[in-house]
Design a protein around this motif. Structure first.
Motif, PDB file in Angstrom:
ATOM      1  N   UNK A 119       0.814  -1.207   0.000  1.00  0.00           N
ATOM      2  CA  UNK A 119       0.000   0.000   0.000  1.00  0.00           C
ATOM      3  C   UNK A 119       0.853   1.266   0.000  1.00  0.00           C
ATOM      4  N   UNK A 120       2.170   1.105  -0.064  1.00  0.00           N
ATOM      5  CA  UNK A 120       3.059   2.251  -0.101  1.00  0.00           C
ATOM      6  C   UNK A 120       3.179   2.977   1.221  1.00  0.00           C
ATOM      7  N   UNK A 121       2.958   2.259   2.330  1.00  0.00           N
ATOM      8  CA  UNK A 121       2.949   2.888   3.657  1.00  0.00           C
ATOM      9  C   UNK A 121       4.300   2.693   4.335  1.00  0.00           C
ATOM     10  N   UNK A 122       4.772   3.759   4.986  1.00  0.00           N
ATOM     11  CA  UNK A 122       6.058   3.737   5.657  1.00  0.00           C
ATOM     12  C   UNK A 122       6.006   2.897   6.928  1.00  0.00           C
ATOM     13  N   UNK A 123       7.056   2.097   7.138  1.00  0.00           N
ATOM     14  CA  UNK A 123       7.194   1.294   8.355  1.00  0.00           C
ATOM     15  C   UNK A 123       8.549   1.545   8.972  1.00  0.00           C
ATOM     16  N   UNK A 124       8.563   1.862  10.259  1.00  0.00           N
ATOM     17  CA  UNK A 124       9.784   1.877  11.068  1.00  0.00           C
ATOM     18  C   UNK A 124       9.604   0.836  12.164  1.00  0.00           C
ATOM     19  N   UNK A 125      10.676   0.094  12.457  1.00  0.00           N
ATOM     20  CA  UNK A 125      10.565  -0.864  13.551  1.00  0.00           C
ATOM     21  C   UNK A 125      11.867  -0.907  14.335  1.00  0.00           C
ATOM     22  N   UNK A 126      11.753  -1.365  15.562  1.00  0.00           N
ATOM     23  CA  UNK A 126      12.918  -1.523  16.423  1.00  0.00           C
ATOM     24  C   UNK A 126      12.740  -2.793  17.232  1.00  0.00           C
ATOM     25  N   UNK A 127      13.828  -3.494  17.468  1.00  0.00           N
ATOM     26  CA  UNK A 127      13.824  -4.695  18.296  1.00  0.00           C
ATOM     27  C   UNK A 127      15.153  -4.769  19.025  1.00  0.00           C
ATOM     28  N   UNK A 128      15.186  -5.570  20.066  1.00  0.00           N
ATOM     29  CA  UNK A 128      16.422  -5.716  20.835  1.00  0.00           C
ATOM     30  C   UNK A 128      17.417  -6.545  20.021  1.00  0.00           C
ATOM     31  N   UNK A 129      18.606  -6.046  19.772  1.00  0.00           N
ATOM     32  CA  UNK A 129      19.599  -6.842  19.024  1.00  0.00           C
ATOM     33  C   UNK A 129      19.882  -8.168  19.709  1.00  0.00           C
ATOM     34  N   UNK A 130      20.144  -9.179  18.901  1.00  0.00           N
ATOM     35  CA  UNK A 130      20.411 -10.506  19.461  1.00  0.00           C
ATOM     36  C   UNK A 130      21.658 -10.505  20.345  1.00  0.00           C
ATOM     37  N   UNK A 131      22.563  -9.552  20.100  1.00  0.00           N
ATOM     38  CA  UNK A 131      23.792  -9.500  20.882  1.00  0.00           C
ATOM     39  C   UNK A 131      23.572  -8.921  22.276  1.00  0.00           C
ATOM     40  N   UNK A 132      22.408  -8.303  22.522  1.00  0.00           N
ATOM     41  CA  UNK A 132      22.179  -7.715  23.845  1.00  0.00           C
ATOM     42  C   UNK A 132      22.064  -8.848  24.877  1.00  0.00           C
ATOM     43  N   UNK A 133      22.697  -8.693  26.038  1.00  0.00           N
ATOM     44  CA  UNK A 133      22.748  -9.799  27.018  1.00  0.00           C
ATOM     45  C   UNK A 133      21.459  -9.972  27.835  1.00  0.00           C
ATOM     46  N   UNK A 134      20.372 -10.339  27.170  1.00  0.00           N
ATOM     47  CA  UNK A 134      19.139 -10.659  27.897  1.00  0.00           C
ATOM     48  C   UNK A 134      19.301 -11.985  28.627  1.00  0.00           C
ATOM     49  N   UNK A 135      18.679 -12.092  29.781  1.00  0.00           N
ATOM     50  CA  UNK A 135      18.778 -13.330  30.563  1.00  0.00           C
ATOM     51  C   UNK A 135      17.451 -14.072  30.646  1.00  0.00           C
ATOM     52  N   UNK A 136      16.512 -13.701  29.820  1.00  0.00           N
ATOM     53  CA  UNK A 136      15.242 -14.424  29.801  1.00  0.00           C
ATOM     54  C   UNK A 136      14.058 -13.489  29.902  1.00  0.00           C
ATOM     55  N   UNK A 137      12.882 -14.052  29.585  1.00  0.00           N
ATOM     56  CA  UNK A 137      11.663 -13.258  29.537  1.00  0.00           C
ATOM     57  C   UNK A 137      11.188 -12.806  30.913  1.00  0.00           C
ATOM     58  N   UNK A 138      11.709 -13.422  31.986  1.00  0.00           N
ATOM     59  CA  UNK A 138      11.213 -13.105  33.322  1.00  0.00           C
ATOM     60  C   UNK A 138      12.306 -12.546  34.231  1.00  0.00           C
ATOM     61  N   UNK A 139      13.290 -11.882  33.623  1.00  0.00           N
ATOM     62  CA  UNK A 139      14.377 -11.309  34.409  1.00  0.00           C
ATOM     63  C   UNK A 139      13.974  -9.898  34.864  1.00  0.00           C
TER      64      UNK A 139
END
Length: 426
Positions: A336-356
């Motif tokens: 549809x020609x619509x602009x999209x911007x997105x952001x996500x946490x890089x895989x390299x970021x040291x997350x320790x799990x969904x419940x930290x």
């Protein structure tokens, strides 16, 4: 010898007792079931909107789009979608605060949607920068540290491993009369605040118009508003289902709802196919998506215990679902020609799990996202092309989303080369 026998006998007897009690309690009280009429409408995509009559009606995506288009003024149609992510909701909150820090303000979104952790951030995003201080305090002062409170032996008779009371109290603290009144004022202007839950009986996602609840809910506005937020973030098994009571079609309905992220990692409303089409119409429509997690997990060690395995499995599942949902959304918007911007946490970021929910981890993730946003390195644009090398650092932190080669919808190098040879990169 006698004492030694007793020492081993007690754990054995306790274990047997718990097993027997679990068997007796395995059925538990039955959760609300939909009527035959309700079951027939289950699965129909729409937005549950509360009218001035005090009853909910189901608005189709096309009707939501129509109502947005007829609103007065010449503002552009900006849509913000906030994803599920558990403790990683600190990323989305930090991204919003950092966007304000960048130039002192941030765009007003005509539509803000949230799922699970994103649902808890959505009201603050909807109300704008004047609420940033309150949002910041949730993720930087340690108030999330005790969100997971074990039921102990109560788990045998209950419907979850953890009590919902800490999360309920947190929601009640922030979703007060002042917030409800502020949201009602914005809803009266035609802006939308939408949150997704999952109907536990049907297994179908349900989208609630929280702005309409604040505007037309009267004395029931605050408890229903809070309950929907609680339900959207209640992972089944971890937290108990939330029973929601509401009126529709002349009668009262009782439904059990759980985490919206089970079925929807995030959602854009109106649906992309109902957004404006054509260069002139689409040029004023912008969609922003914040993914509170990585789009692909890198291998990491996991301890051989039930909680660690469950947390790792949930993170992997949600990363995959978010990646697939983001790809399909990007493709639909591009058509549809619509602009999209997105952001996500890089895989390299040291997350320790969904419940930290450790305070230091929450504060670090919040400040990381805020720093990236403030320095213009948060958003990934469809025209970015190949990202810069992963070794790029900003103020000694891991690469920001816009700099991370593991983003780009998390395609591998071979996938990116294949796509580049056939179509413009996302």
């Amino acid at each position: 010898m006698r004492c030694a026998n007793h020492r081993f006998l007690f754990p054995l007897v306790t274990s047997c007792a718990i097993t027997l009690l679990a068997g007796c309690a395995s059925l538990g009280p039955q959760l609300p079931m939909p009527t035959s009429e309700d079951a027939e409408s289950a699965g129909a995509f729409g937005v549950r909107t509360l009218g001035a009559s005090g009853e909910f009606e189901l608005l189709s995506s096309a009707e939501v789009a129509r109502r947005l288009q007829i609103e007065p003024g010449e503002r552009s149609l900006r849509i913000l979608a906030l994803s599920s992510g558990g403790a990683s909701g600190a990323f989305g909150a930090g991204a919003l605060v950092g966007s304000t820090m960048s130039d002192g303000t941030r765009p007003e979104f005509a539509v803000v949607t949230g799922v699970s952790a994103g649902a808890l951030v959505a009201p603050f995003a909807y109300l704008g920068p004047s609420w940033d201080t309150r949002m910041r305090s949730i993720y930087t002062t340690g108030v999330t540290e005790r969100l997971l409170r074990s039921r102990g032996l109560g788990v045998v008779f209950g419907s979850s491993l953890y009590s919902e009371e800490p999360l309920r109290r947190l929601i009640e603290h922030y979703a007060d009369d002042v917030m409800i009144a502020a949201i009602a004022r914005e809803a009266a202007k035609g802006r939308l605040l939408l949150v997704a839950t999952t109907d536990f009986a049907s297994g179908e996602p349900v989208i609630w118009d929280l702005g309409s609840i604040a505007l037309h809910g009267g004395k029931d506005a605050k408890p229903l508003f809070r309950s929907v937020l609680l339900a959207s973030a209640s992972i089944p098994g971890m937290l108990p289902p939330v029973v929601l009571s509401f009126r529709s079609q002349g009668r009262t309905h009782m439904e059990a709802h759980v985490d919206g992220g089970i079925m929807l990692p995030f959602f854009v409303a109106p649906a992309p196919e109902d957004l404006p089409r054509g260069p002139q119409a689409a040029s004023g429509t912008m969609v922003h998506v914040i993914i509170d997690g990585p789009l692909r997990d890198r291998p990491r060690p996991t301890h051989a215990n039930a909680f660690s395995i469950f947390s790792r499995s949930l993170s992997a599942e949600r990363s995959y679902l978010a990646r697939m949902k983001l790809k399909s959304t990007a493709d639909a918007l591009r058509e549809r020609g619509i602009s999209l911007d997105y952001a996500a946490i890089p895989a390299a970021y040291p997350l320790r799990g969904a419940f930290d929910f450790d305070p230091k981890a929450q504060r670090s993730l919040f400040e990381y996202a805020a720093s990236c946003a403030e320095n213009g390195r948060l958003w990934i644009h469809p025209t970015n092309g190949d990202p810069v090398p992963e070794s790029t650092l900003i103020f000694g932190t891991p690469s920001c989303p816009a700099d991370d080669p593991f983003m780009g919808l998390a395609r591998t190098q071979s996938e990116r080369r294949e796509r580049t040879s056939t179509s413009p990169p996302l």
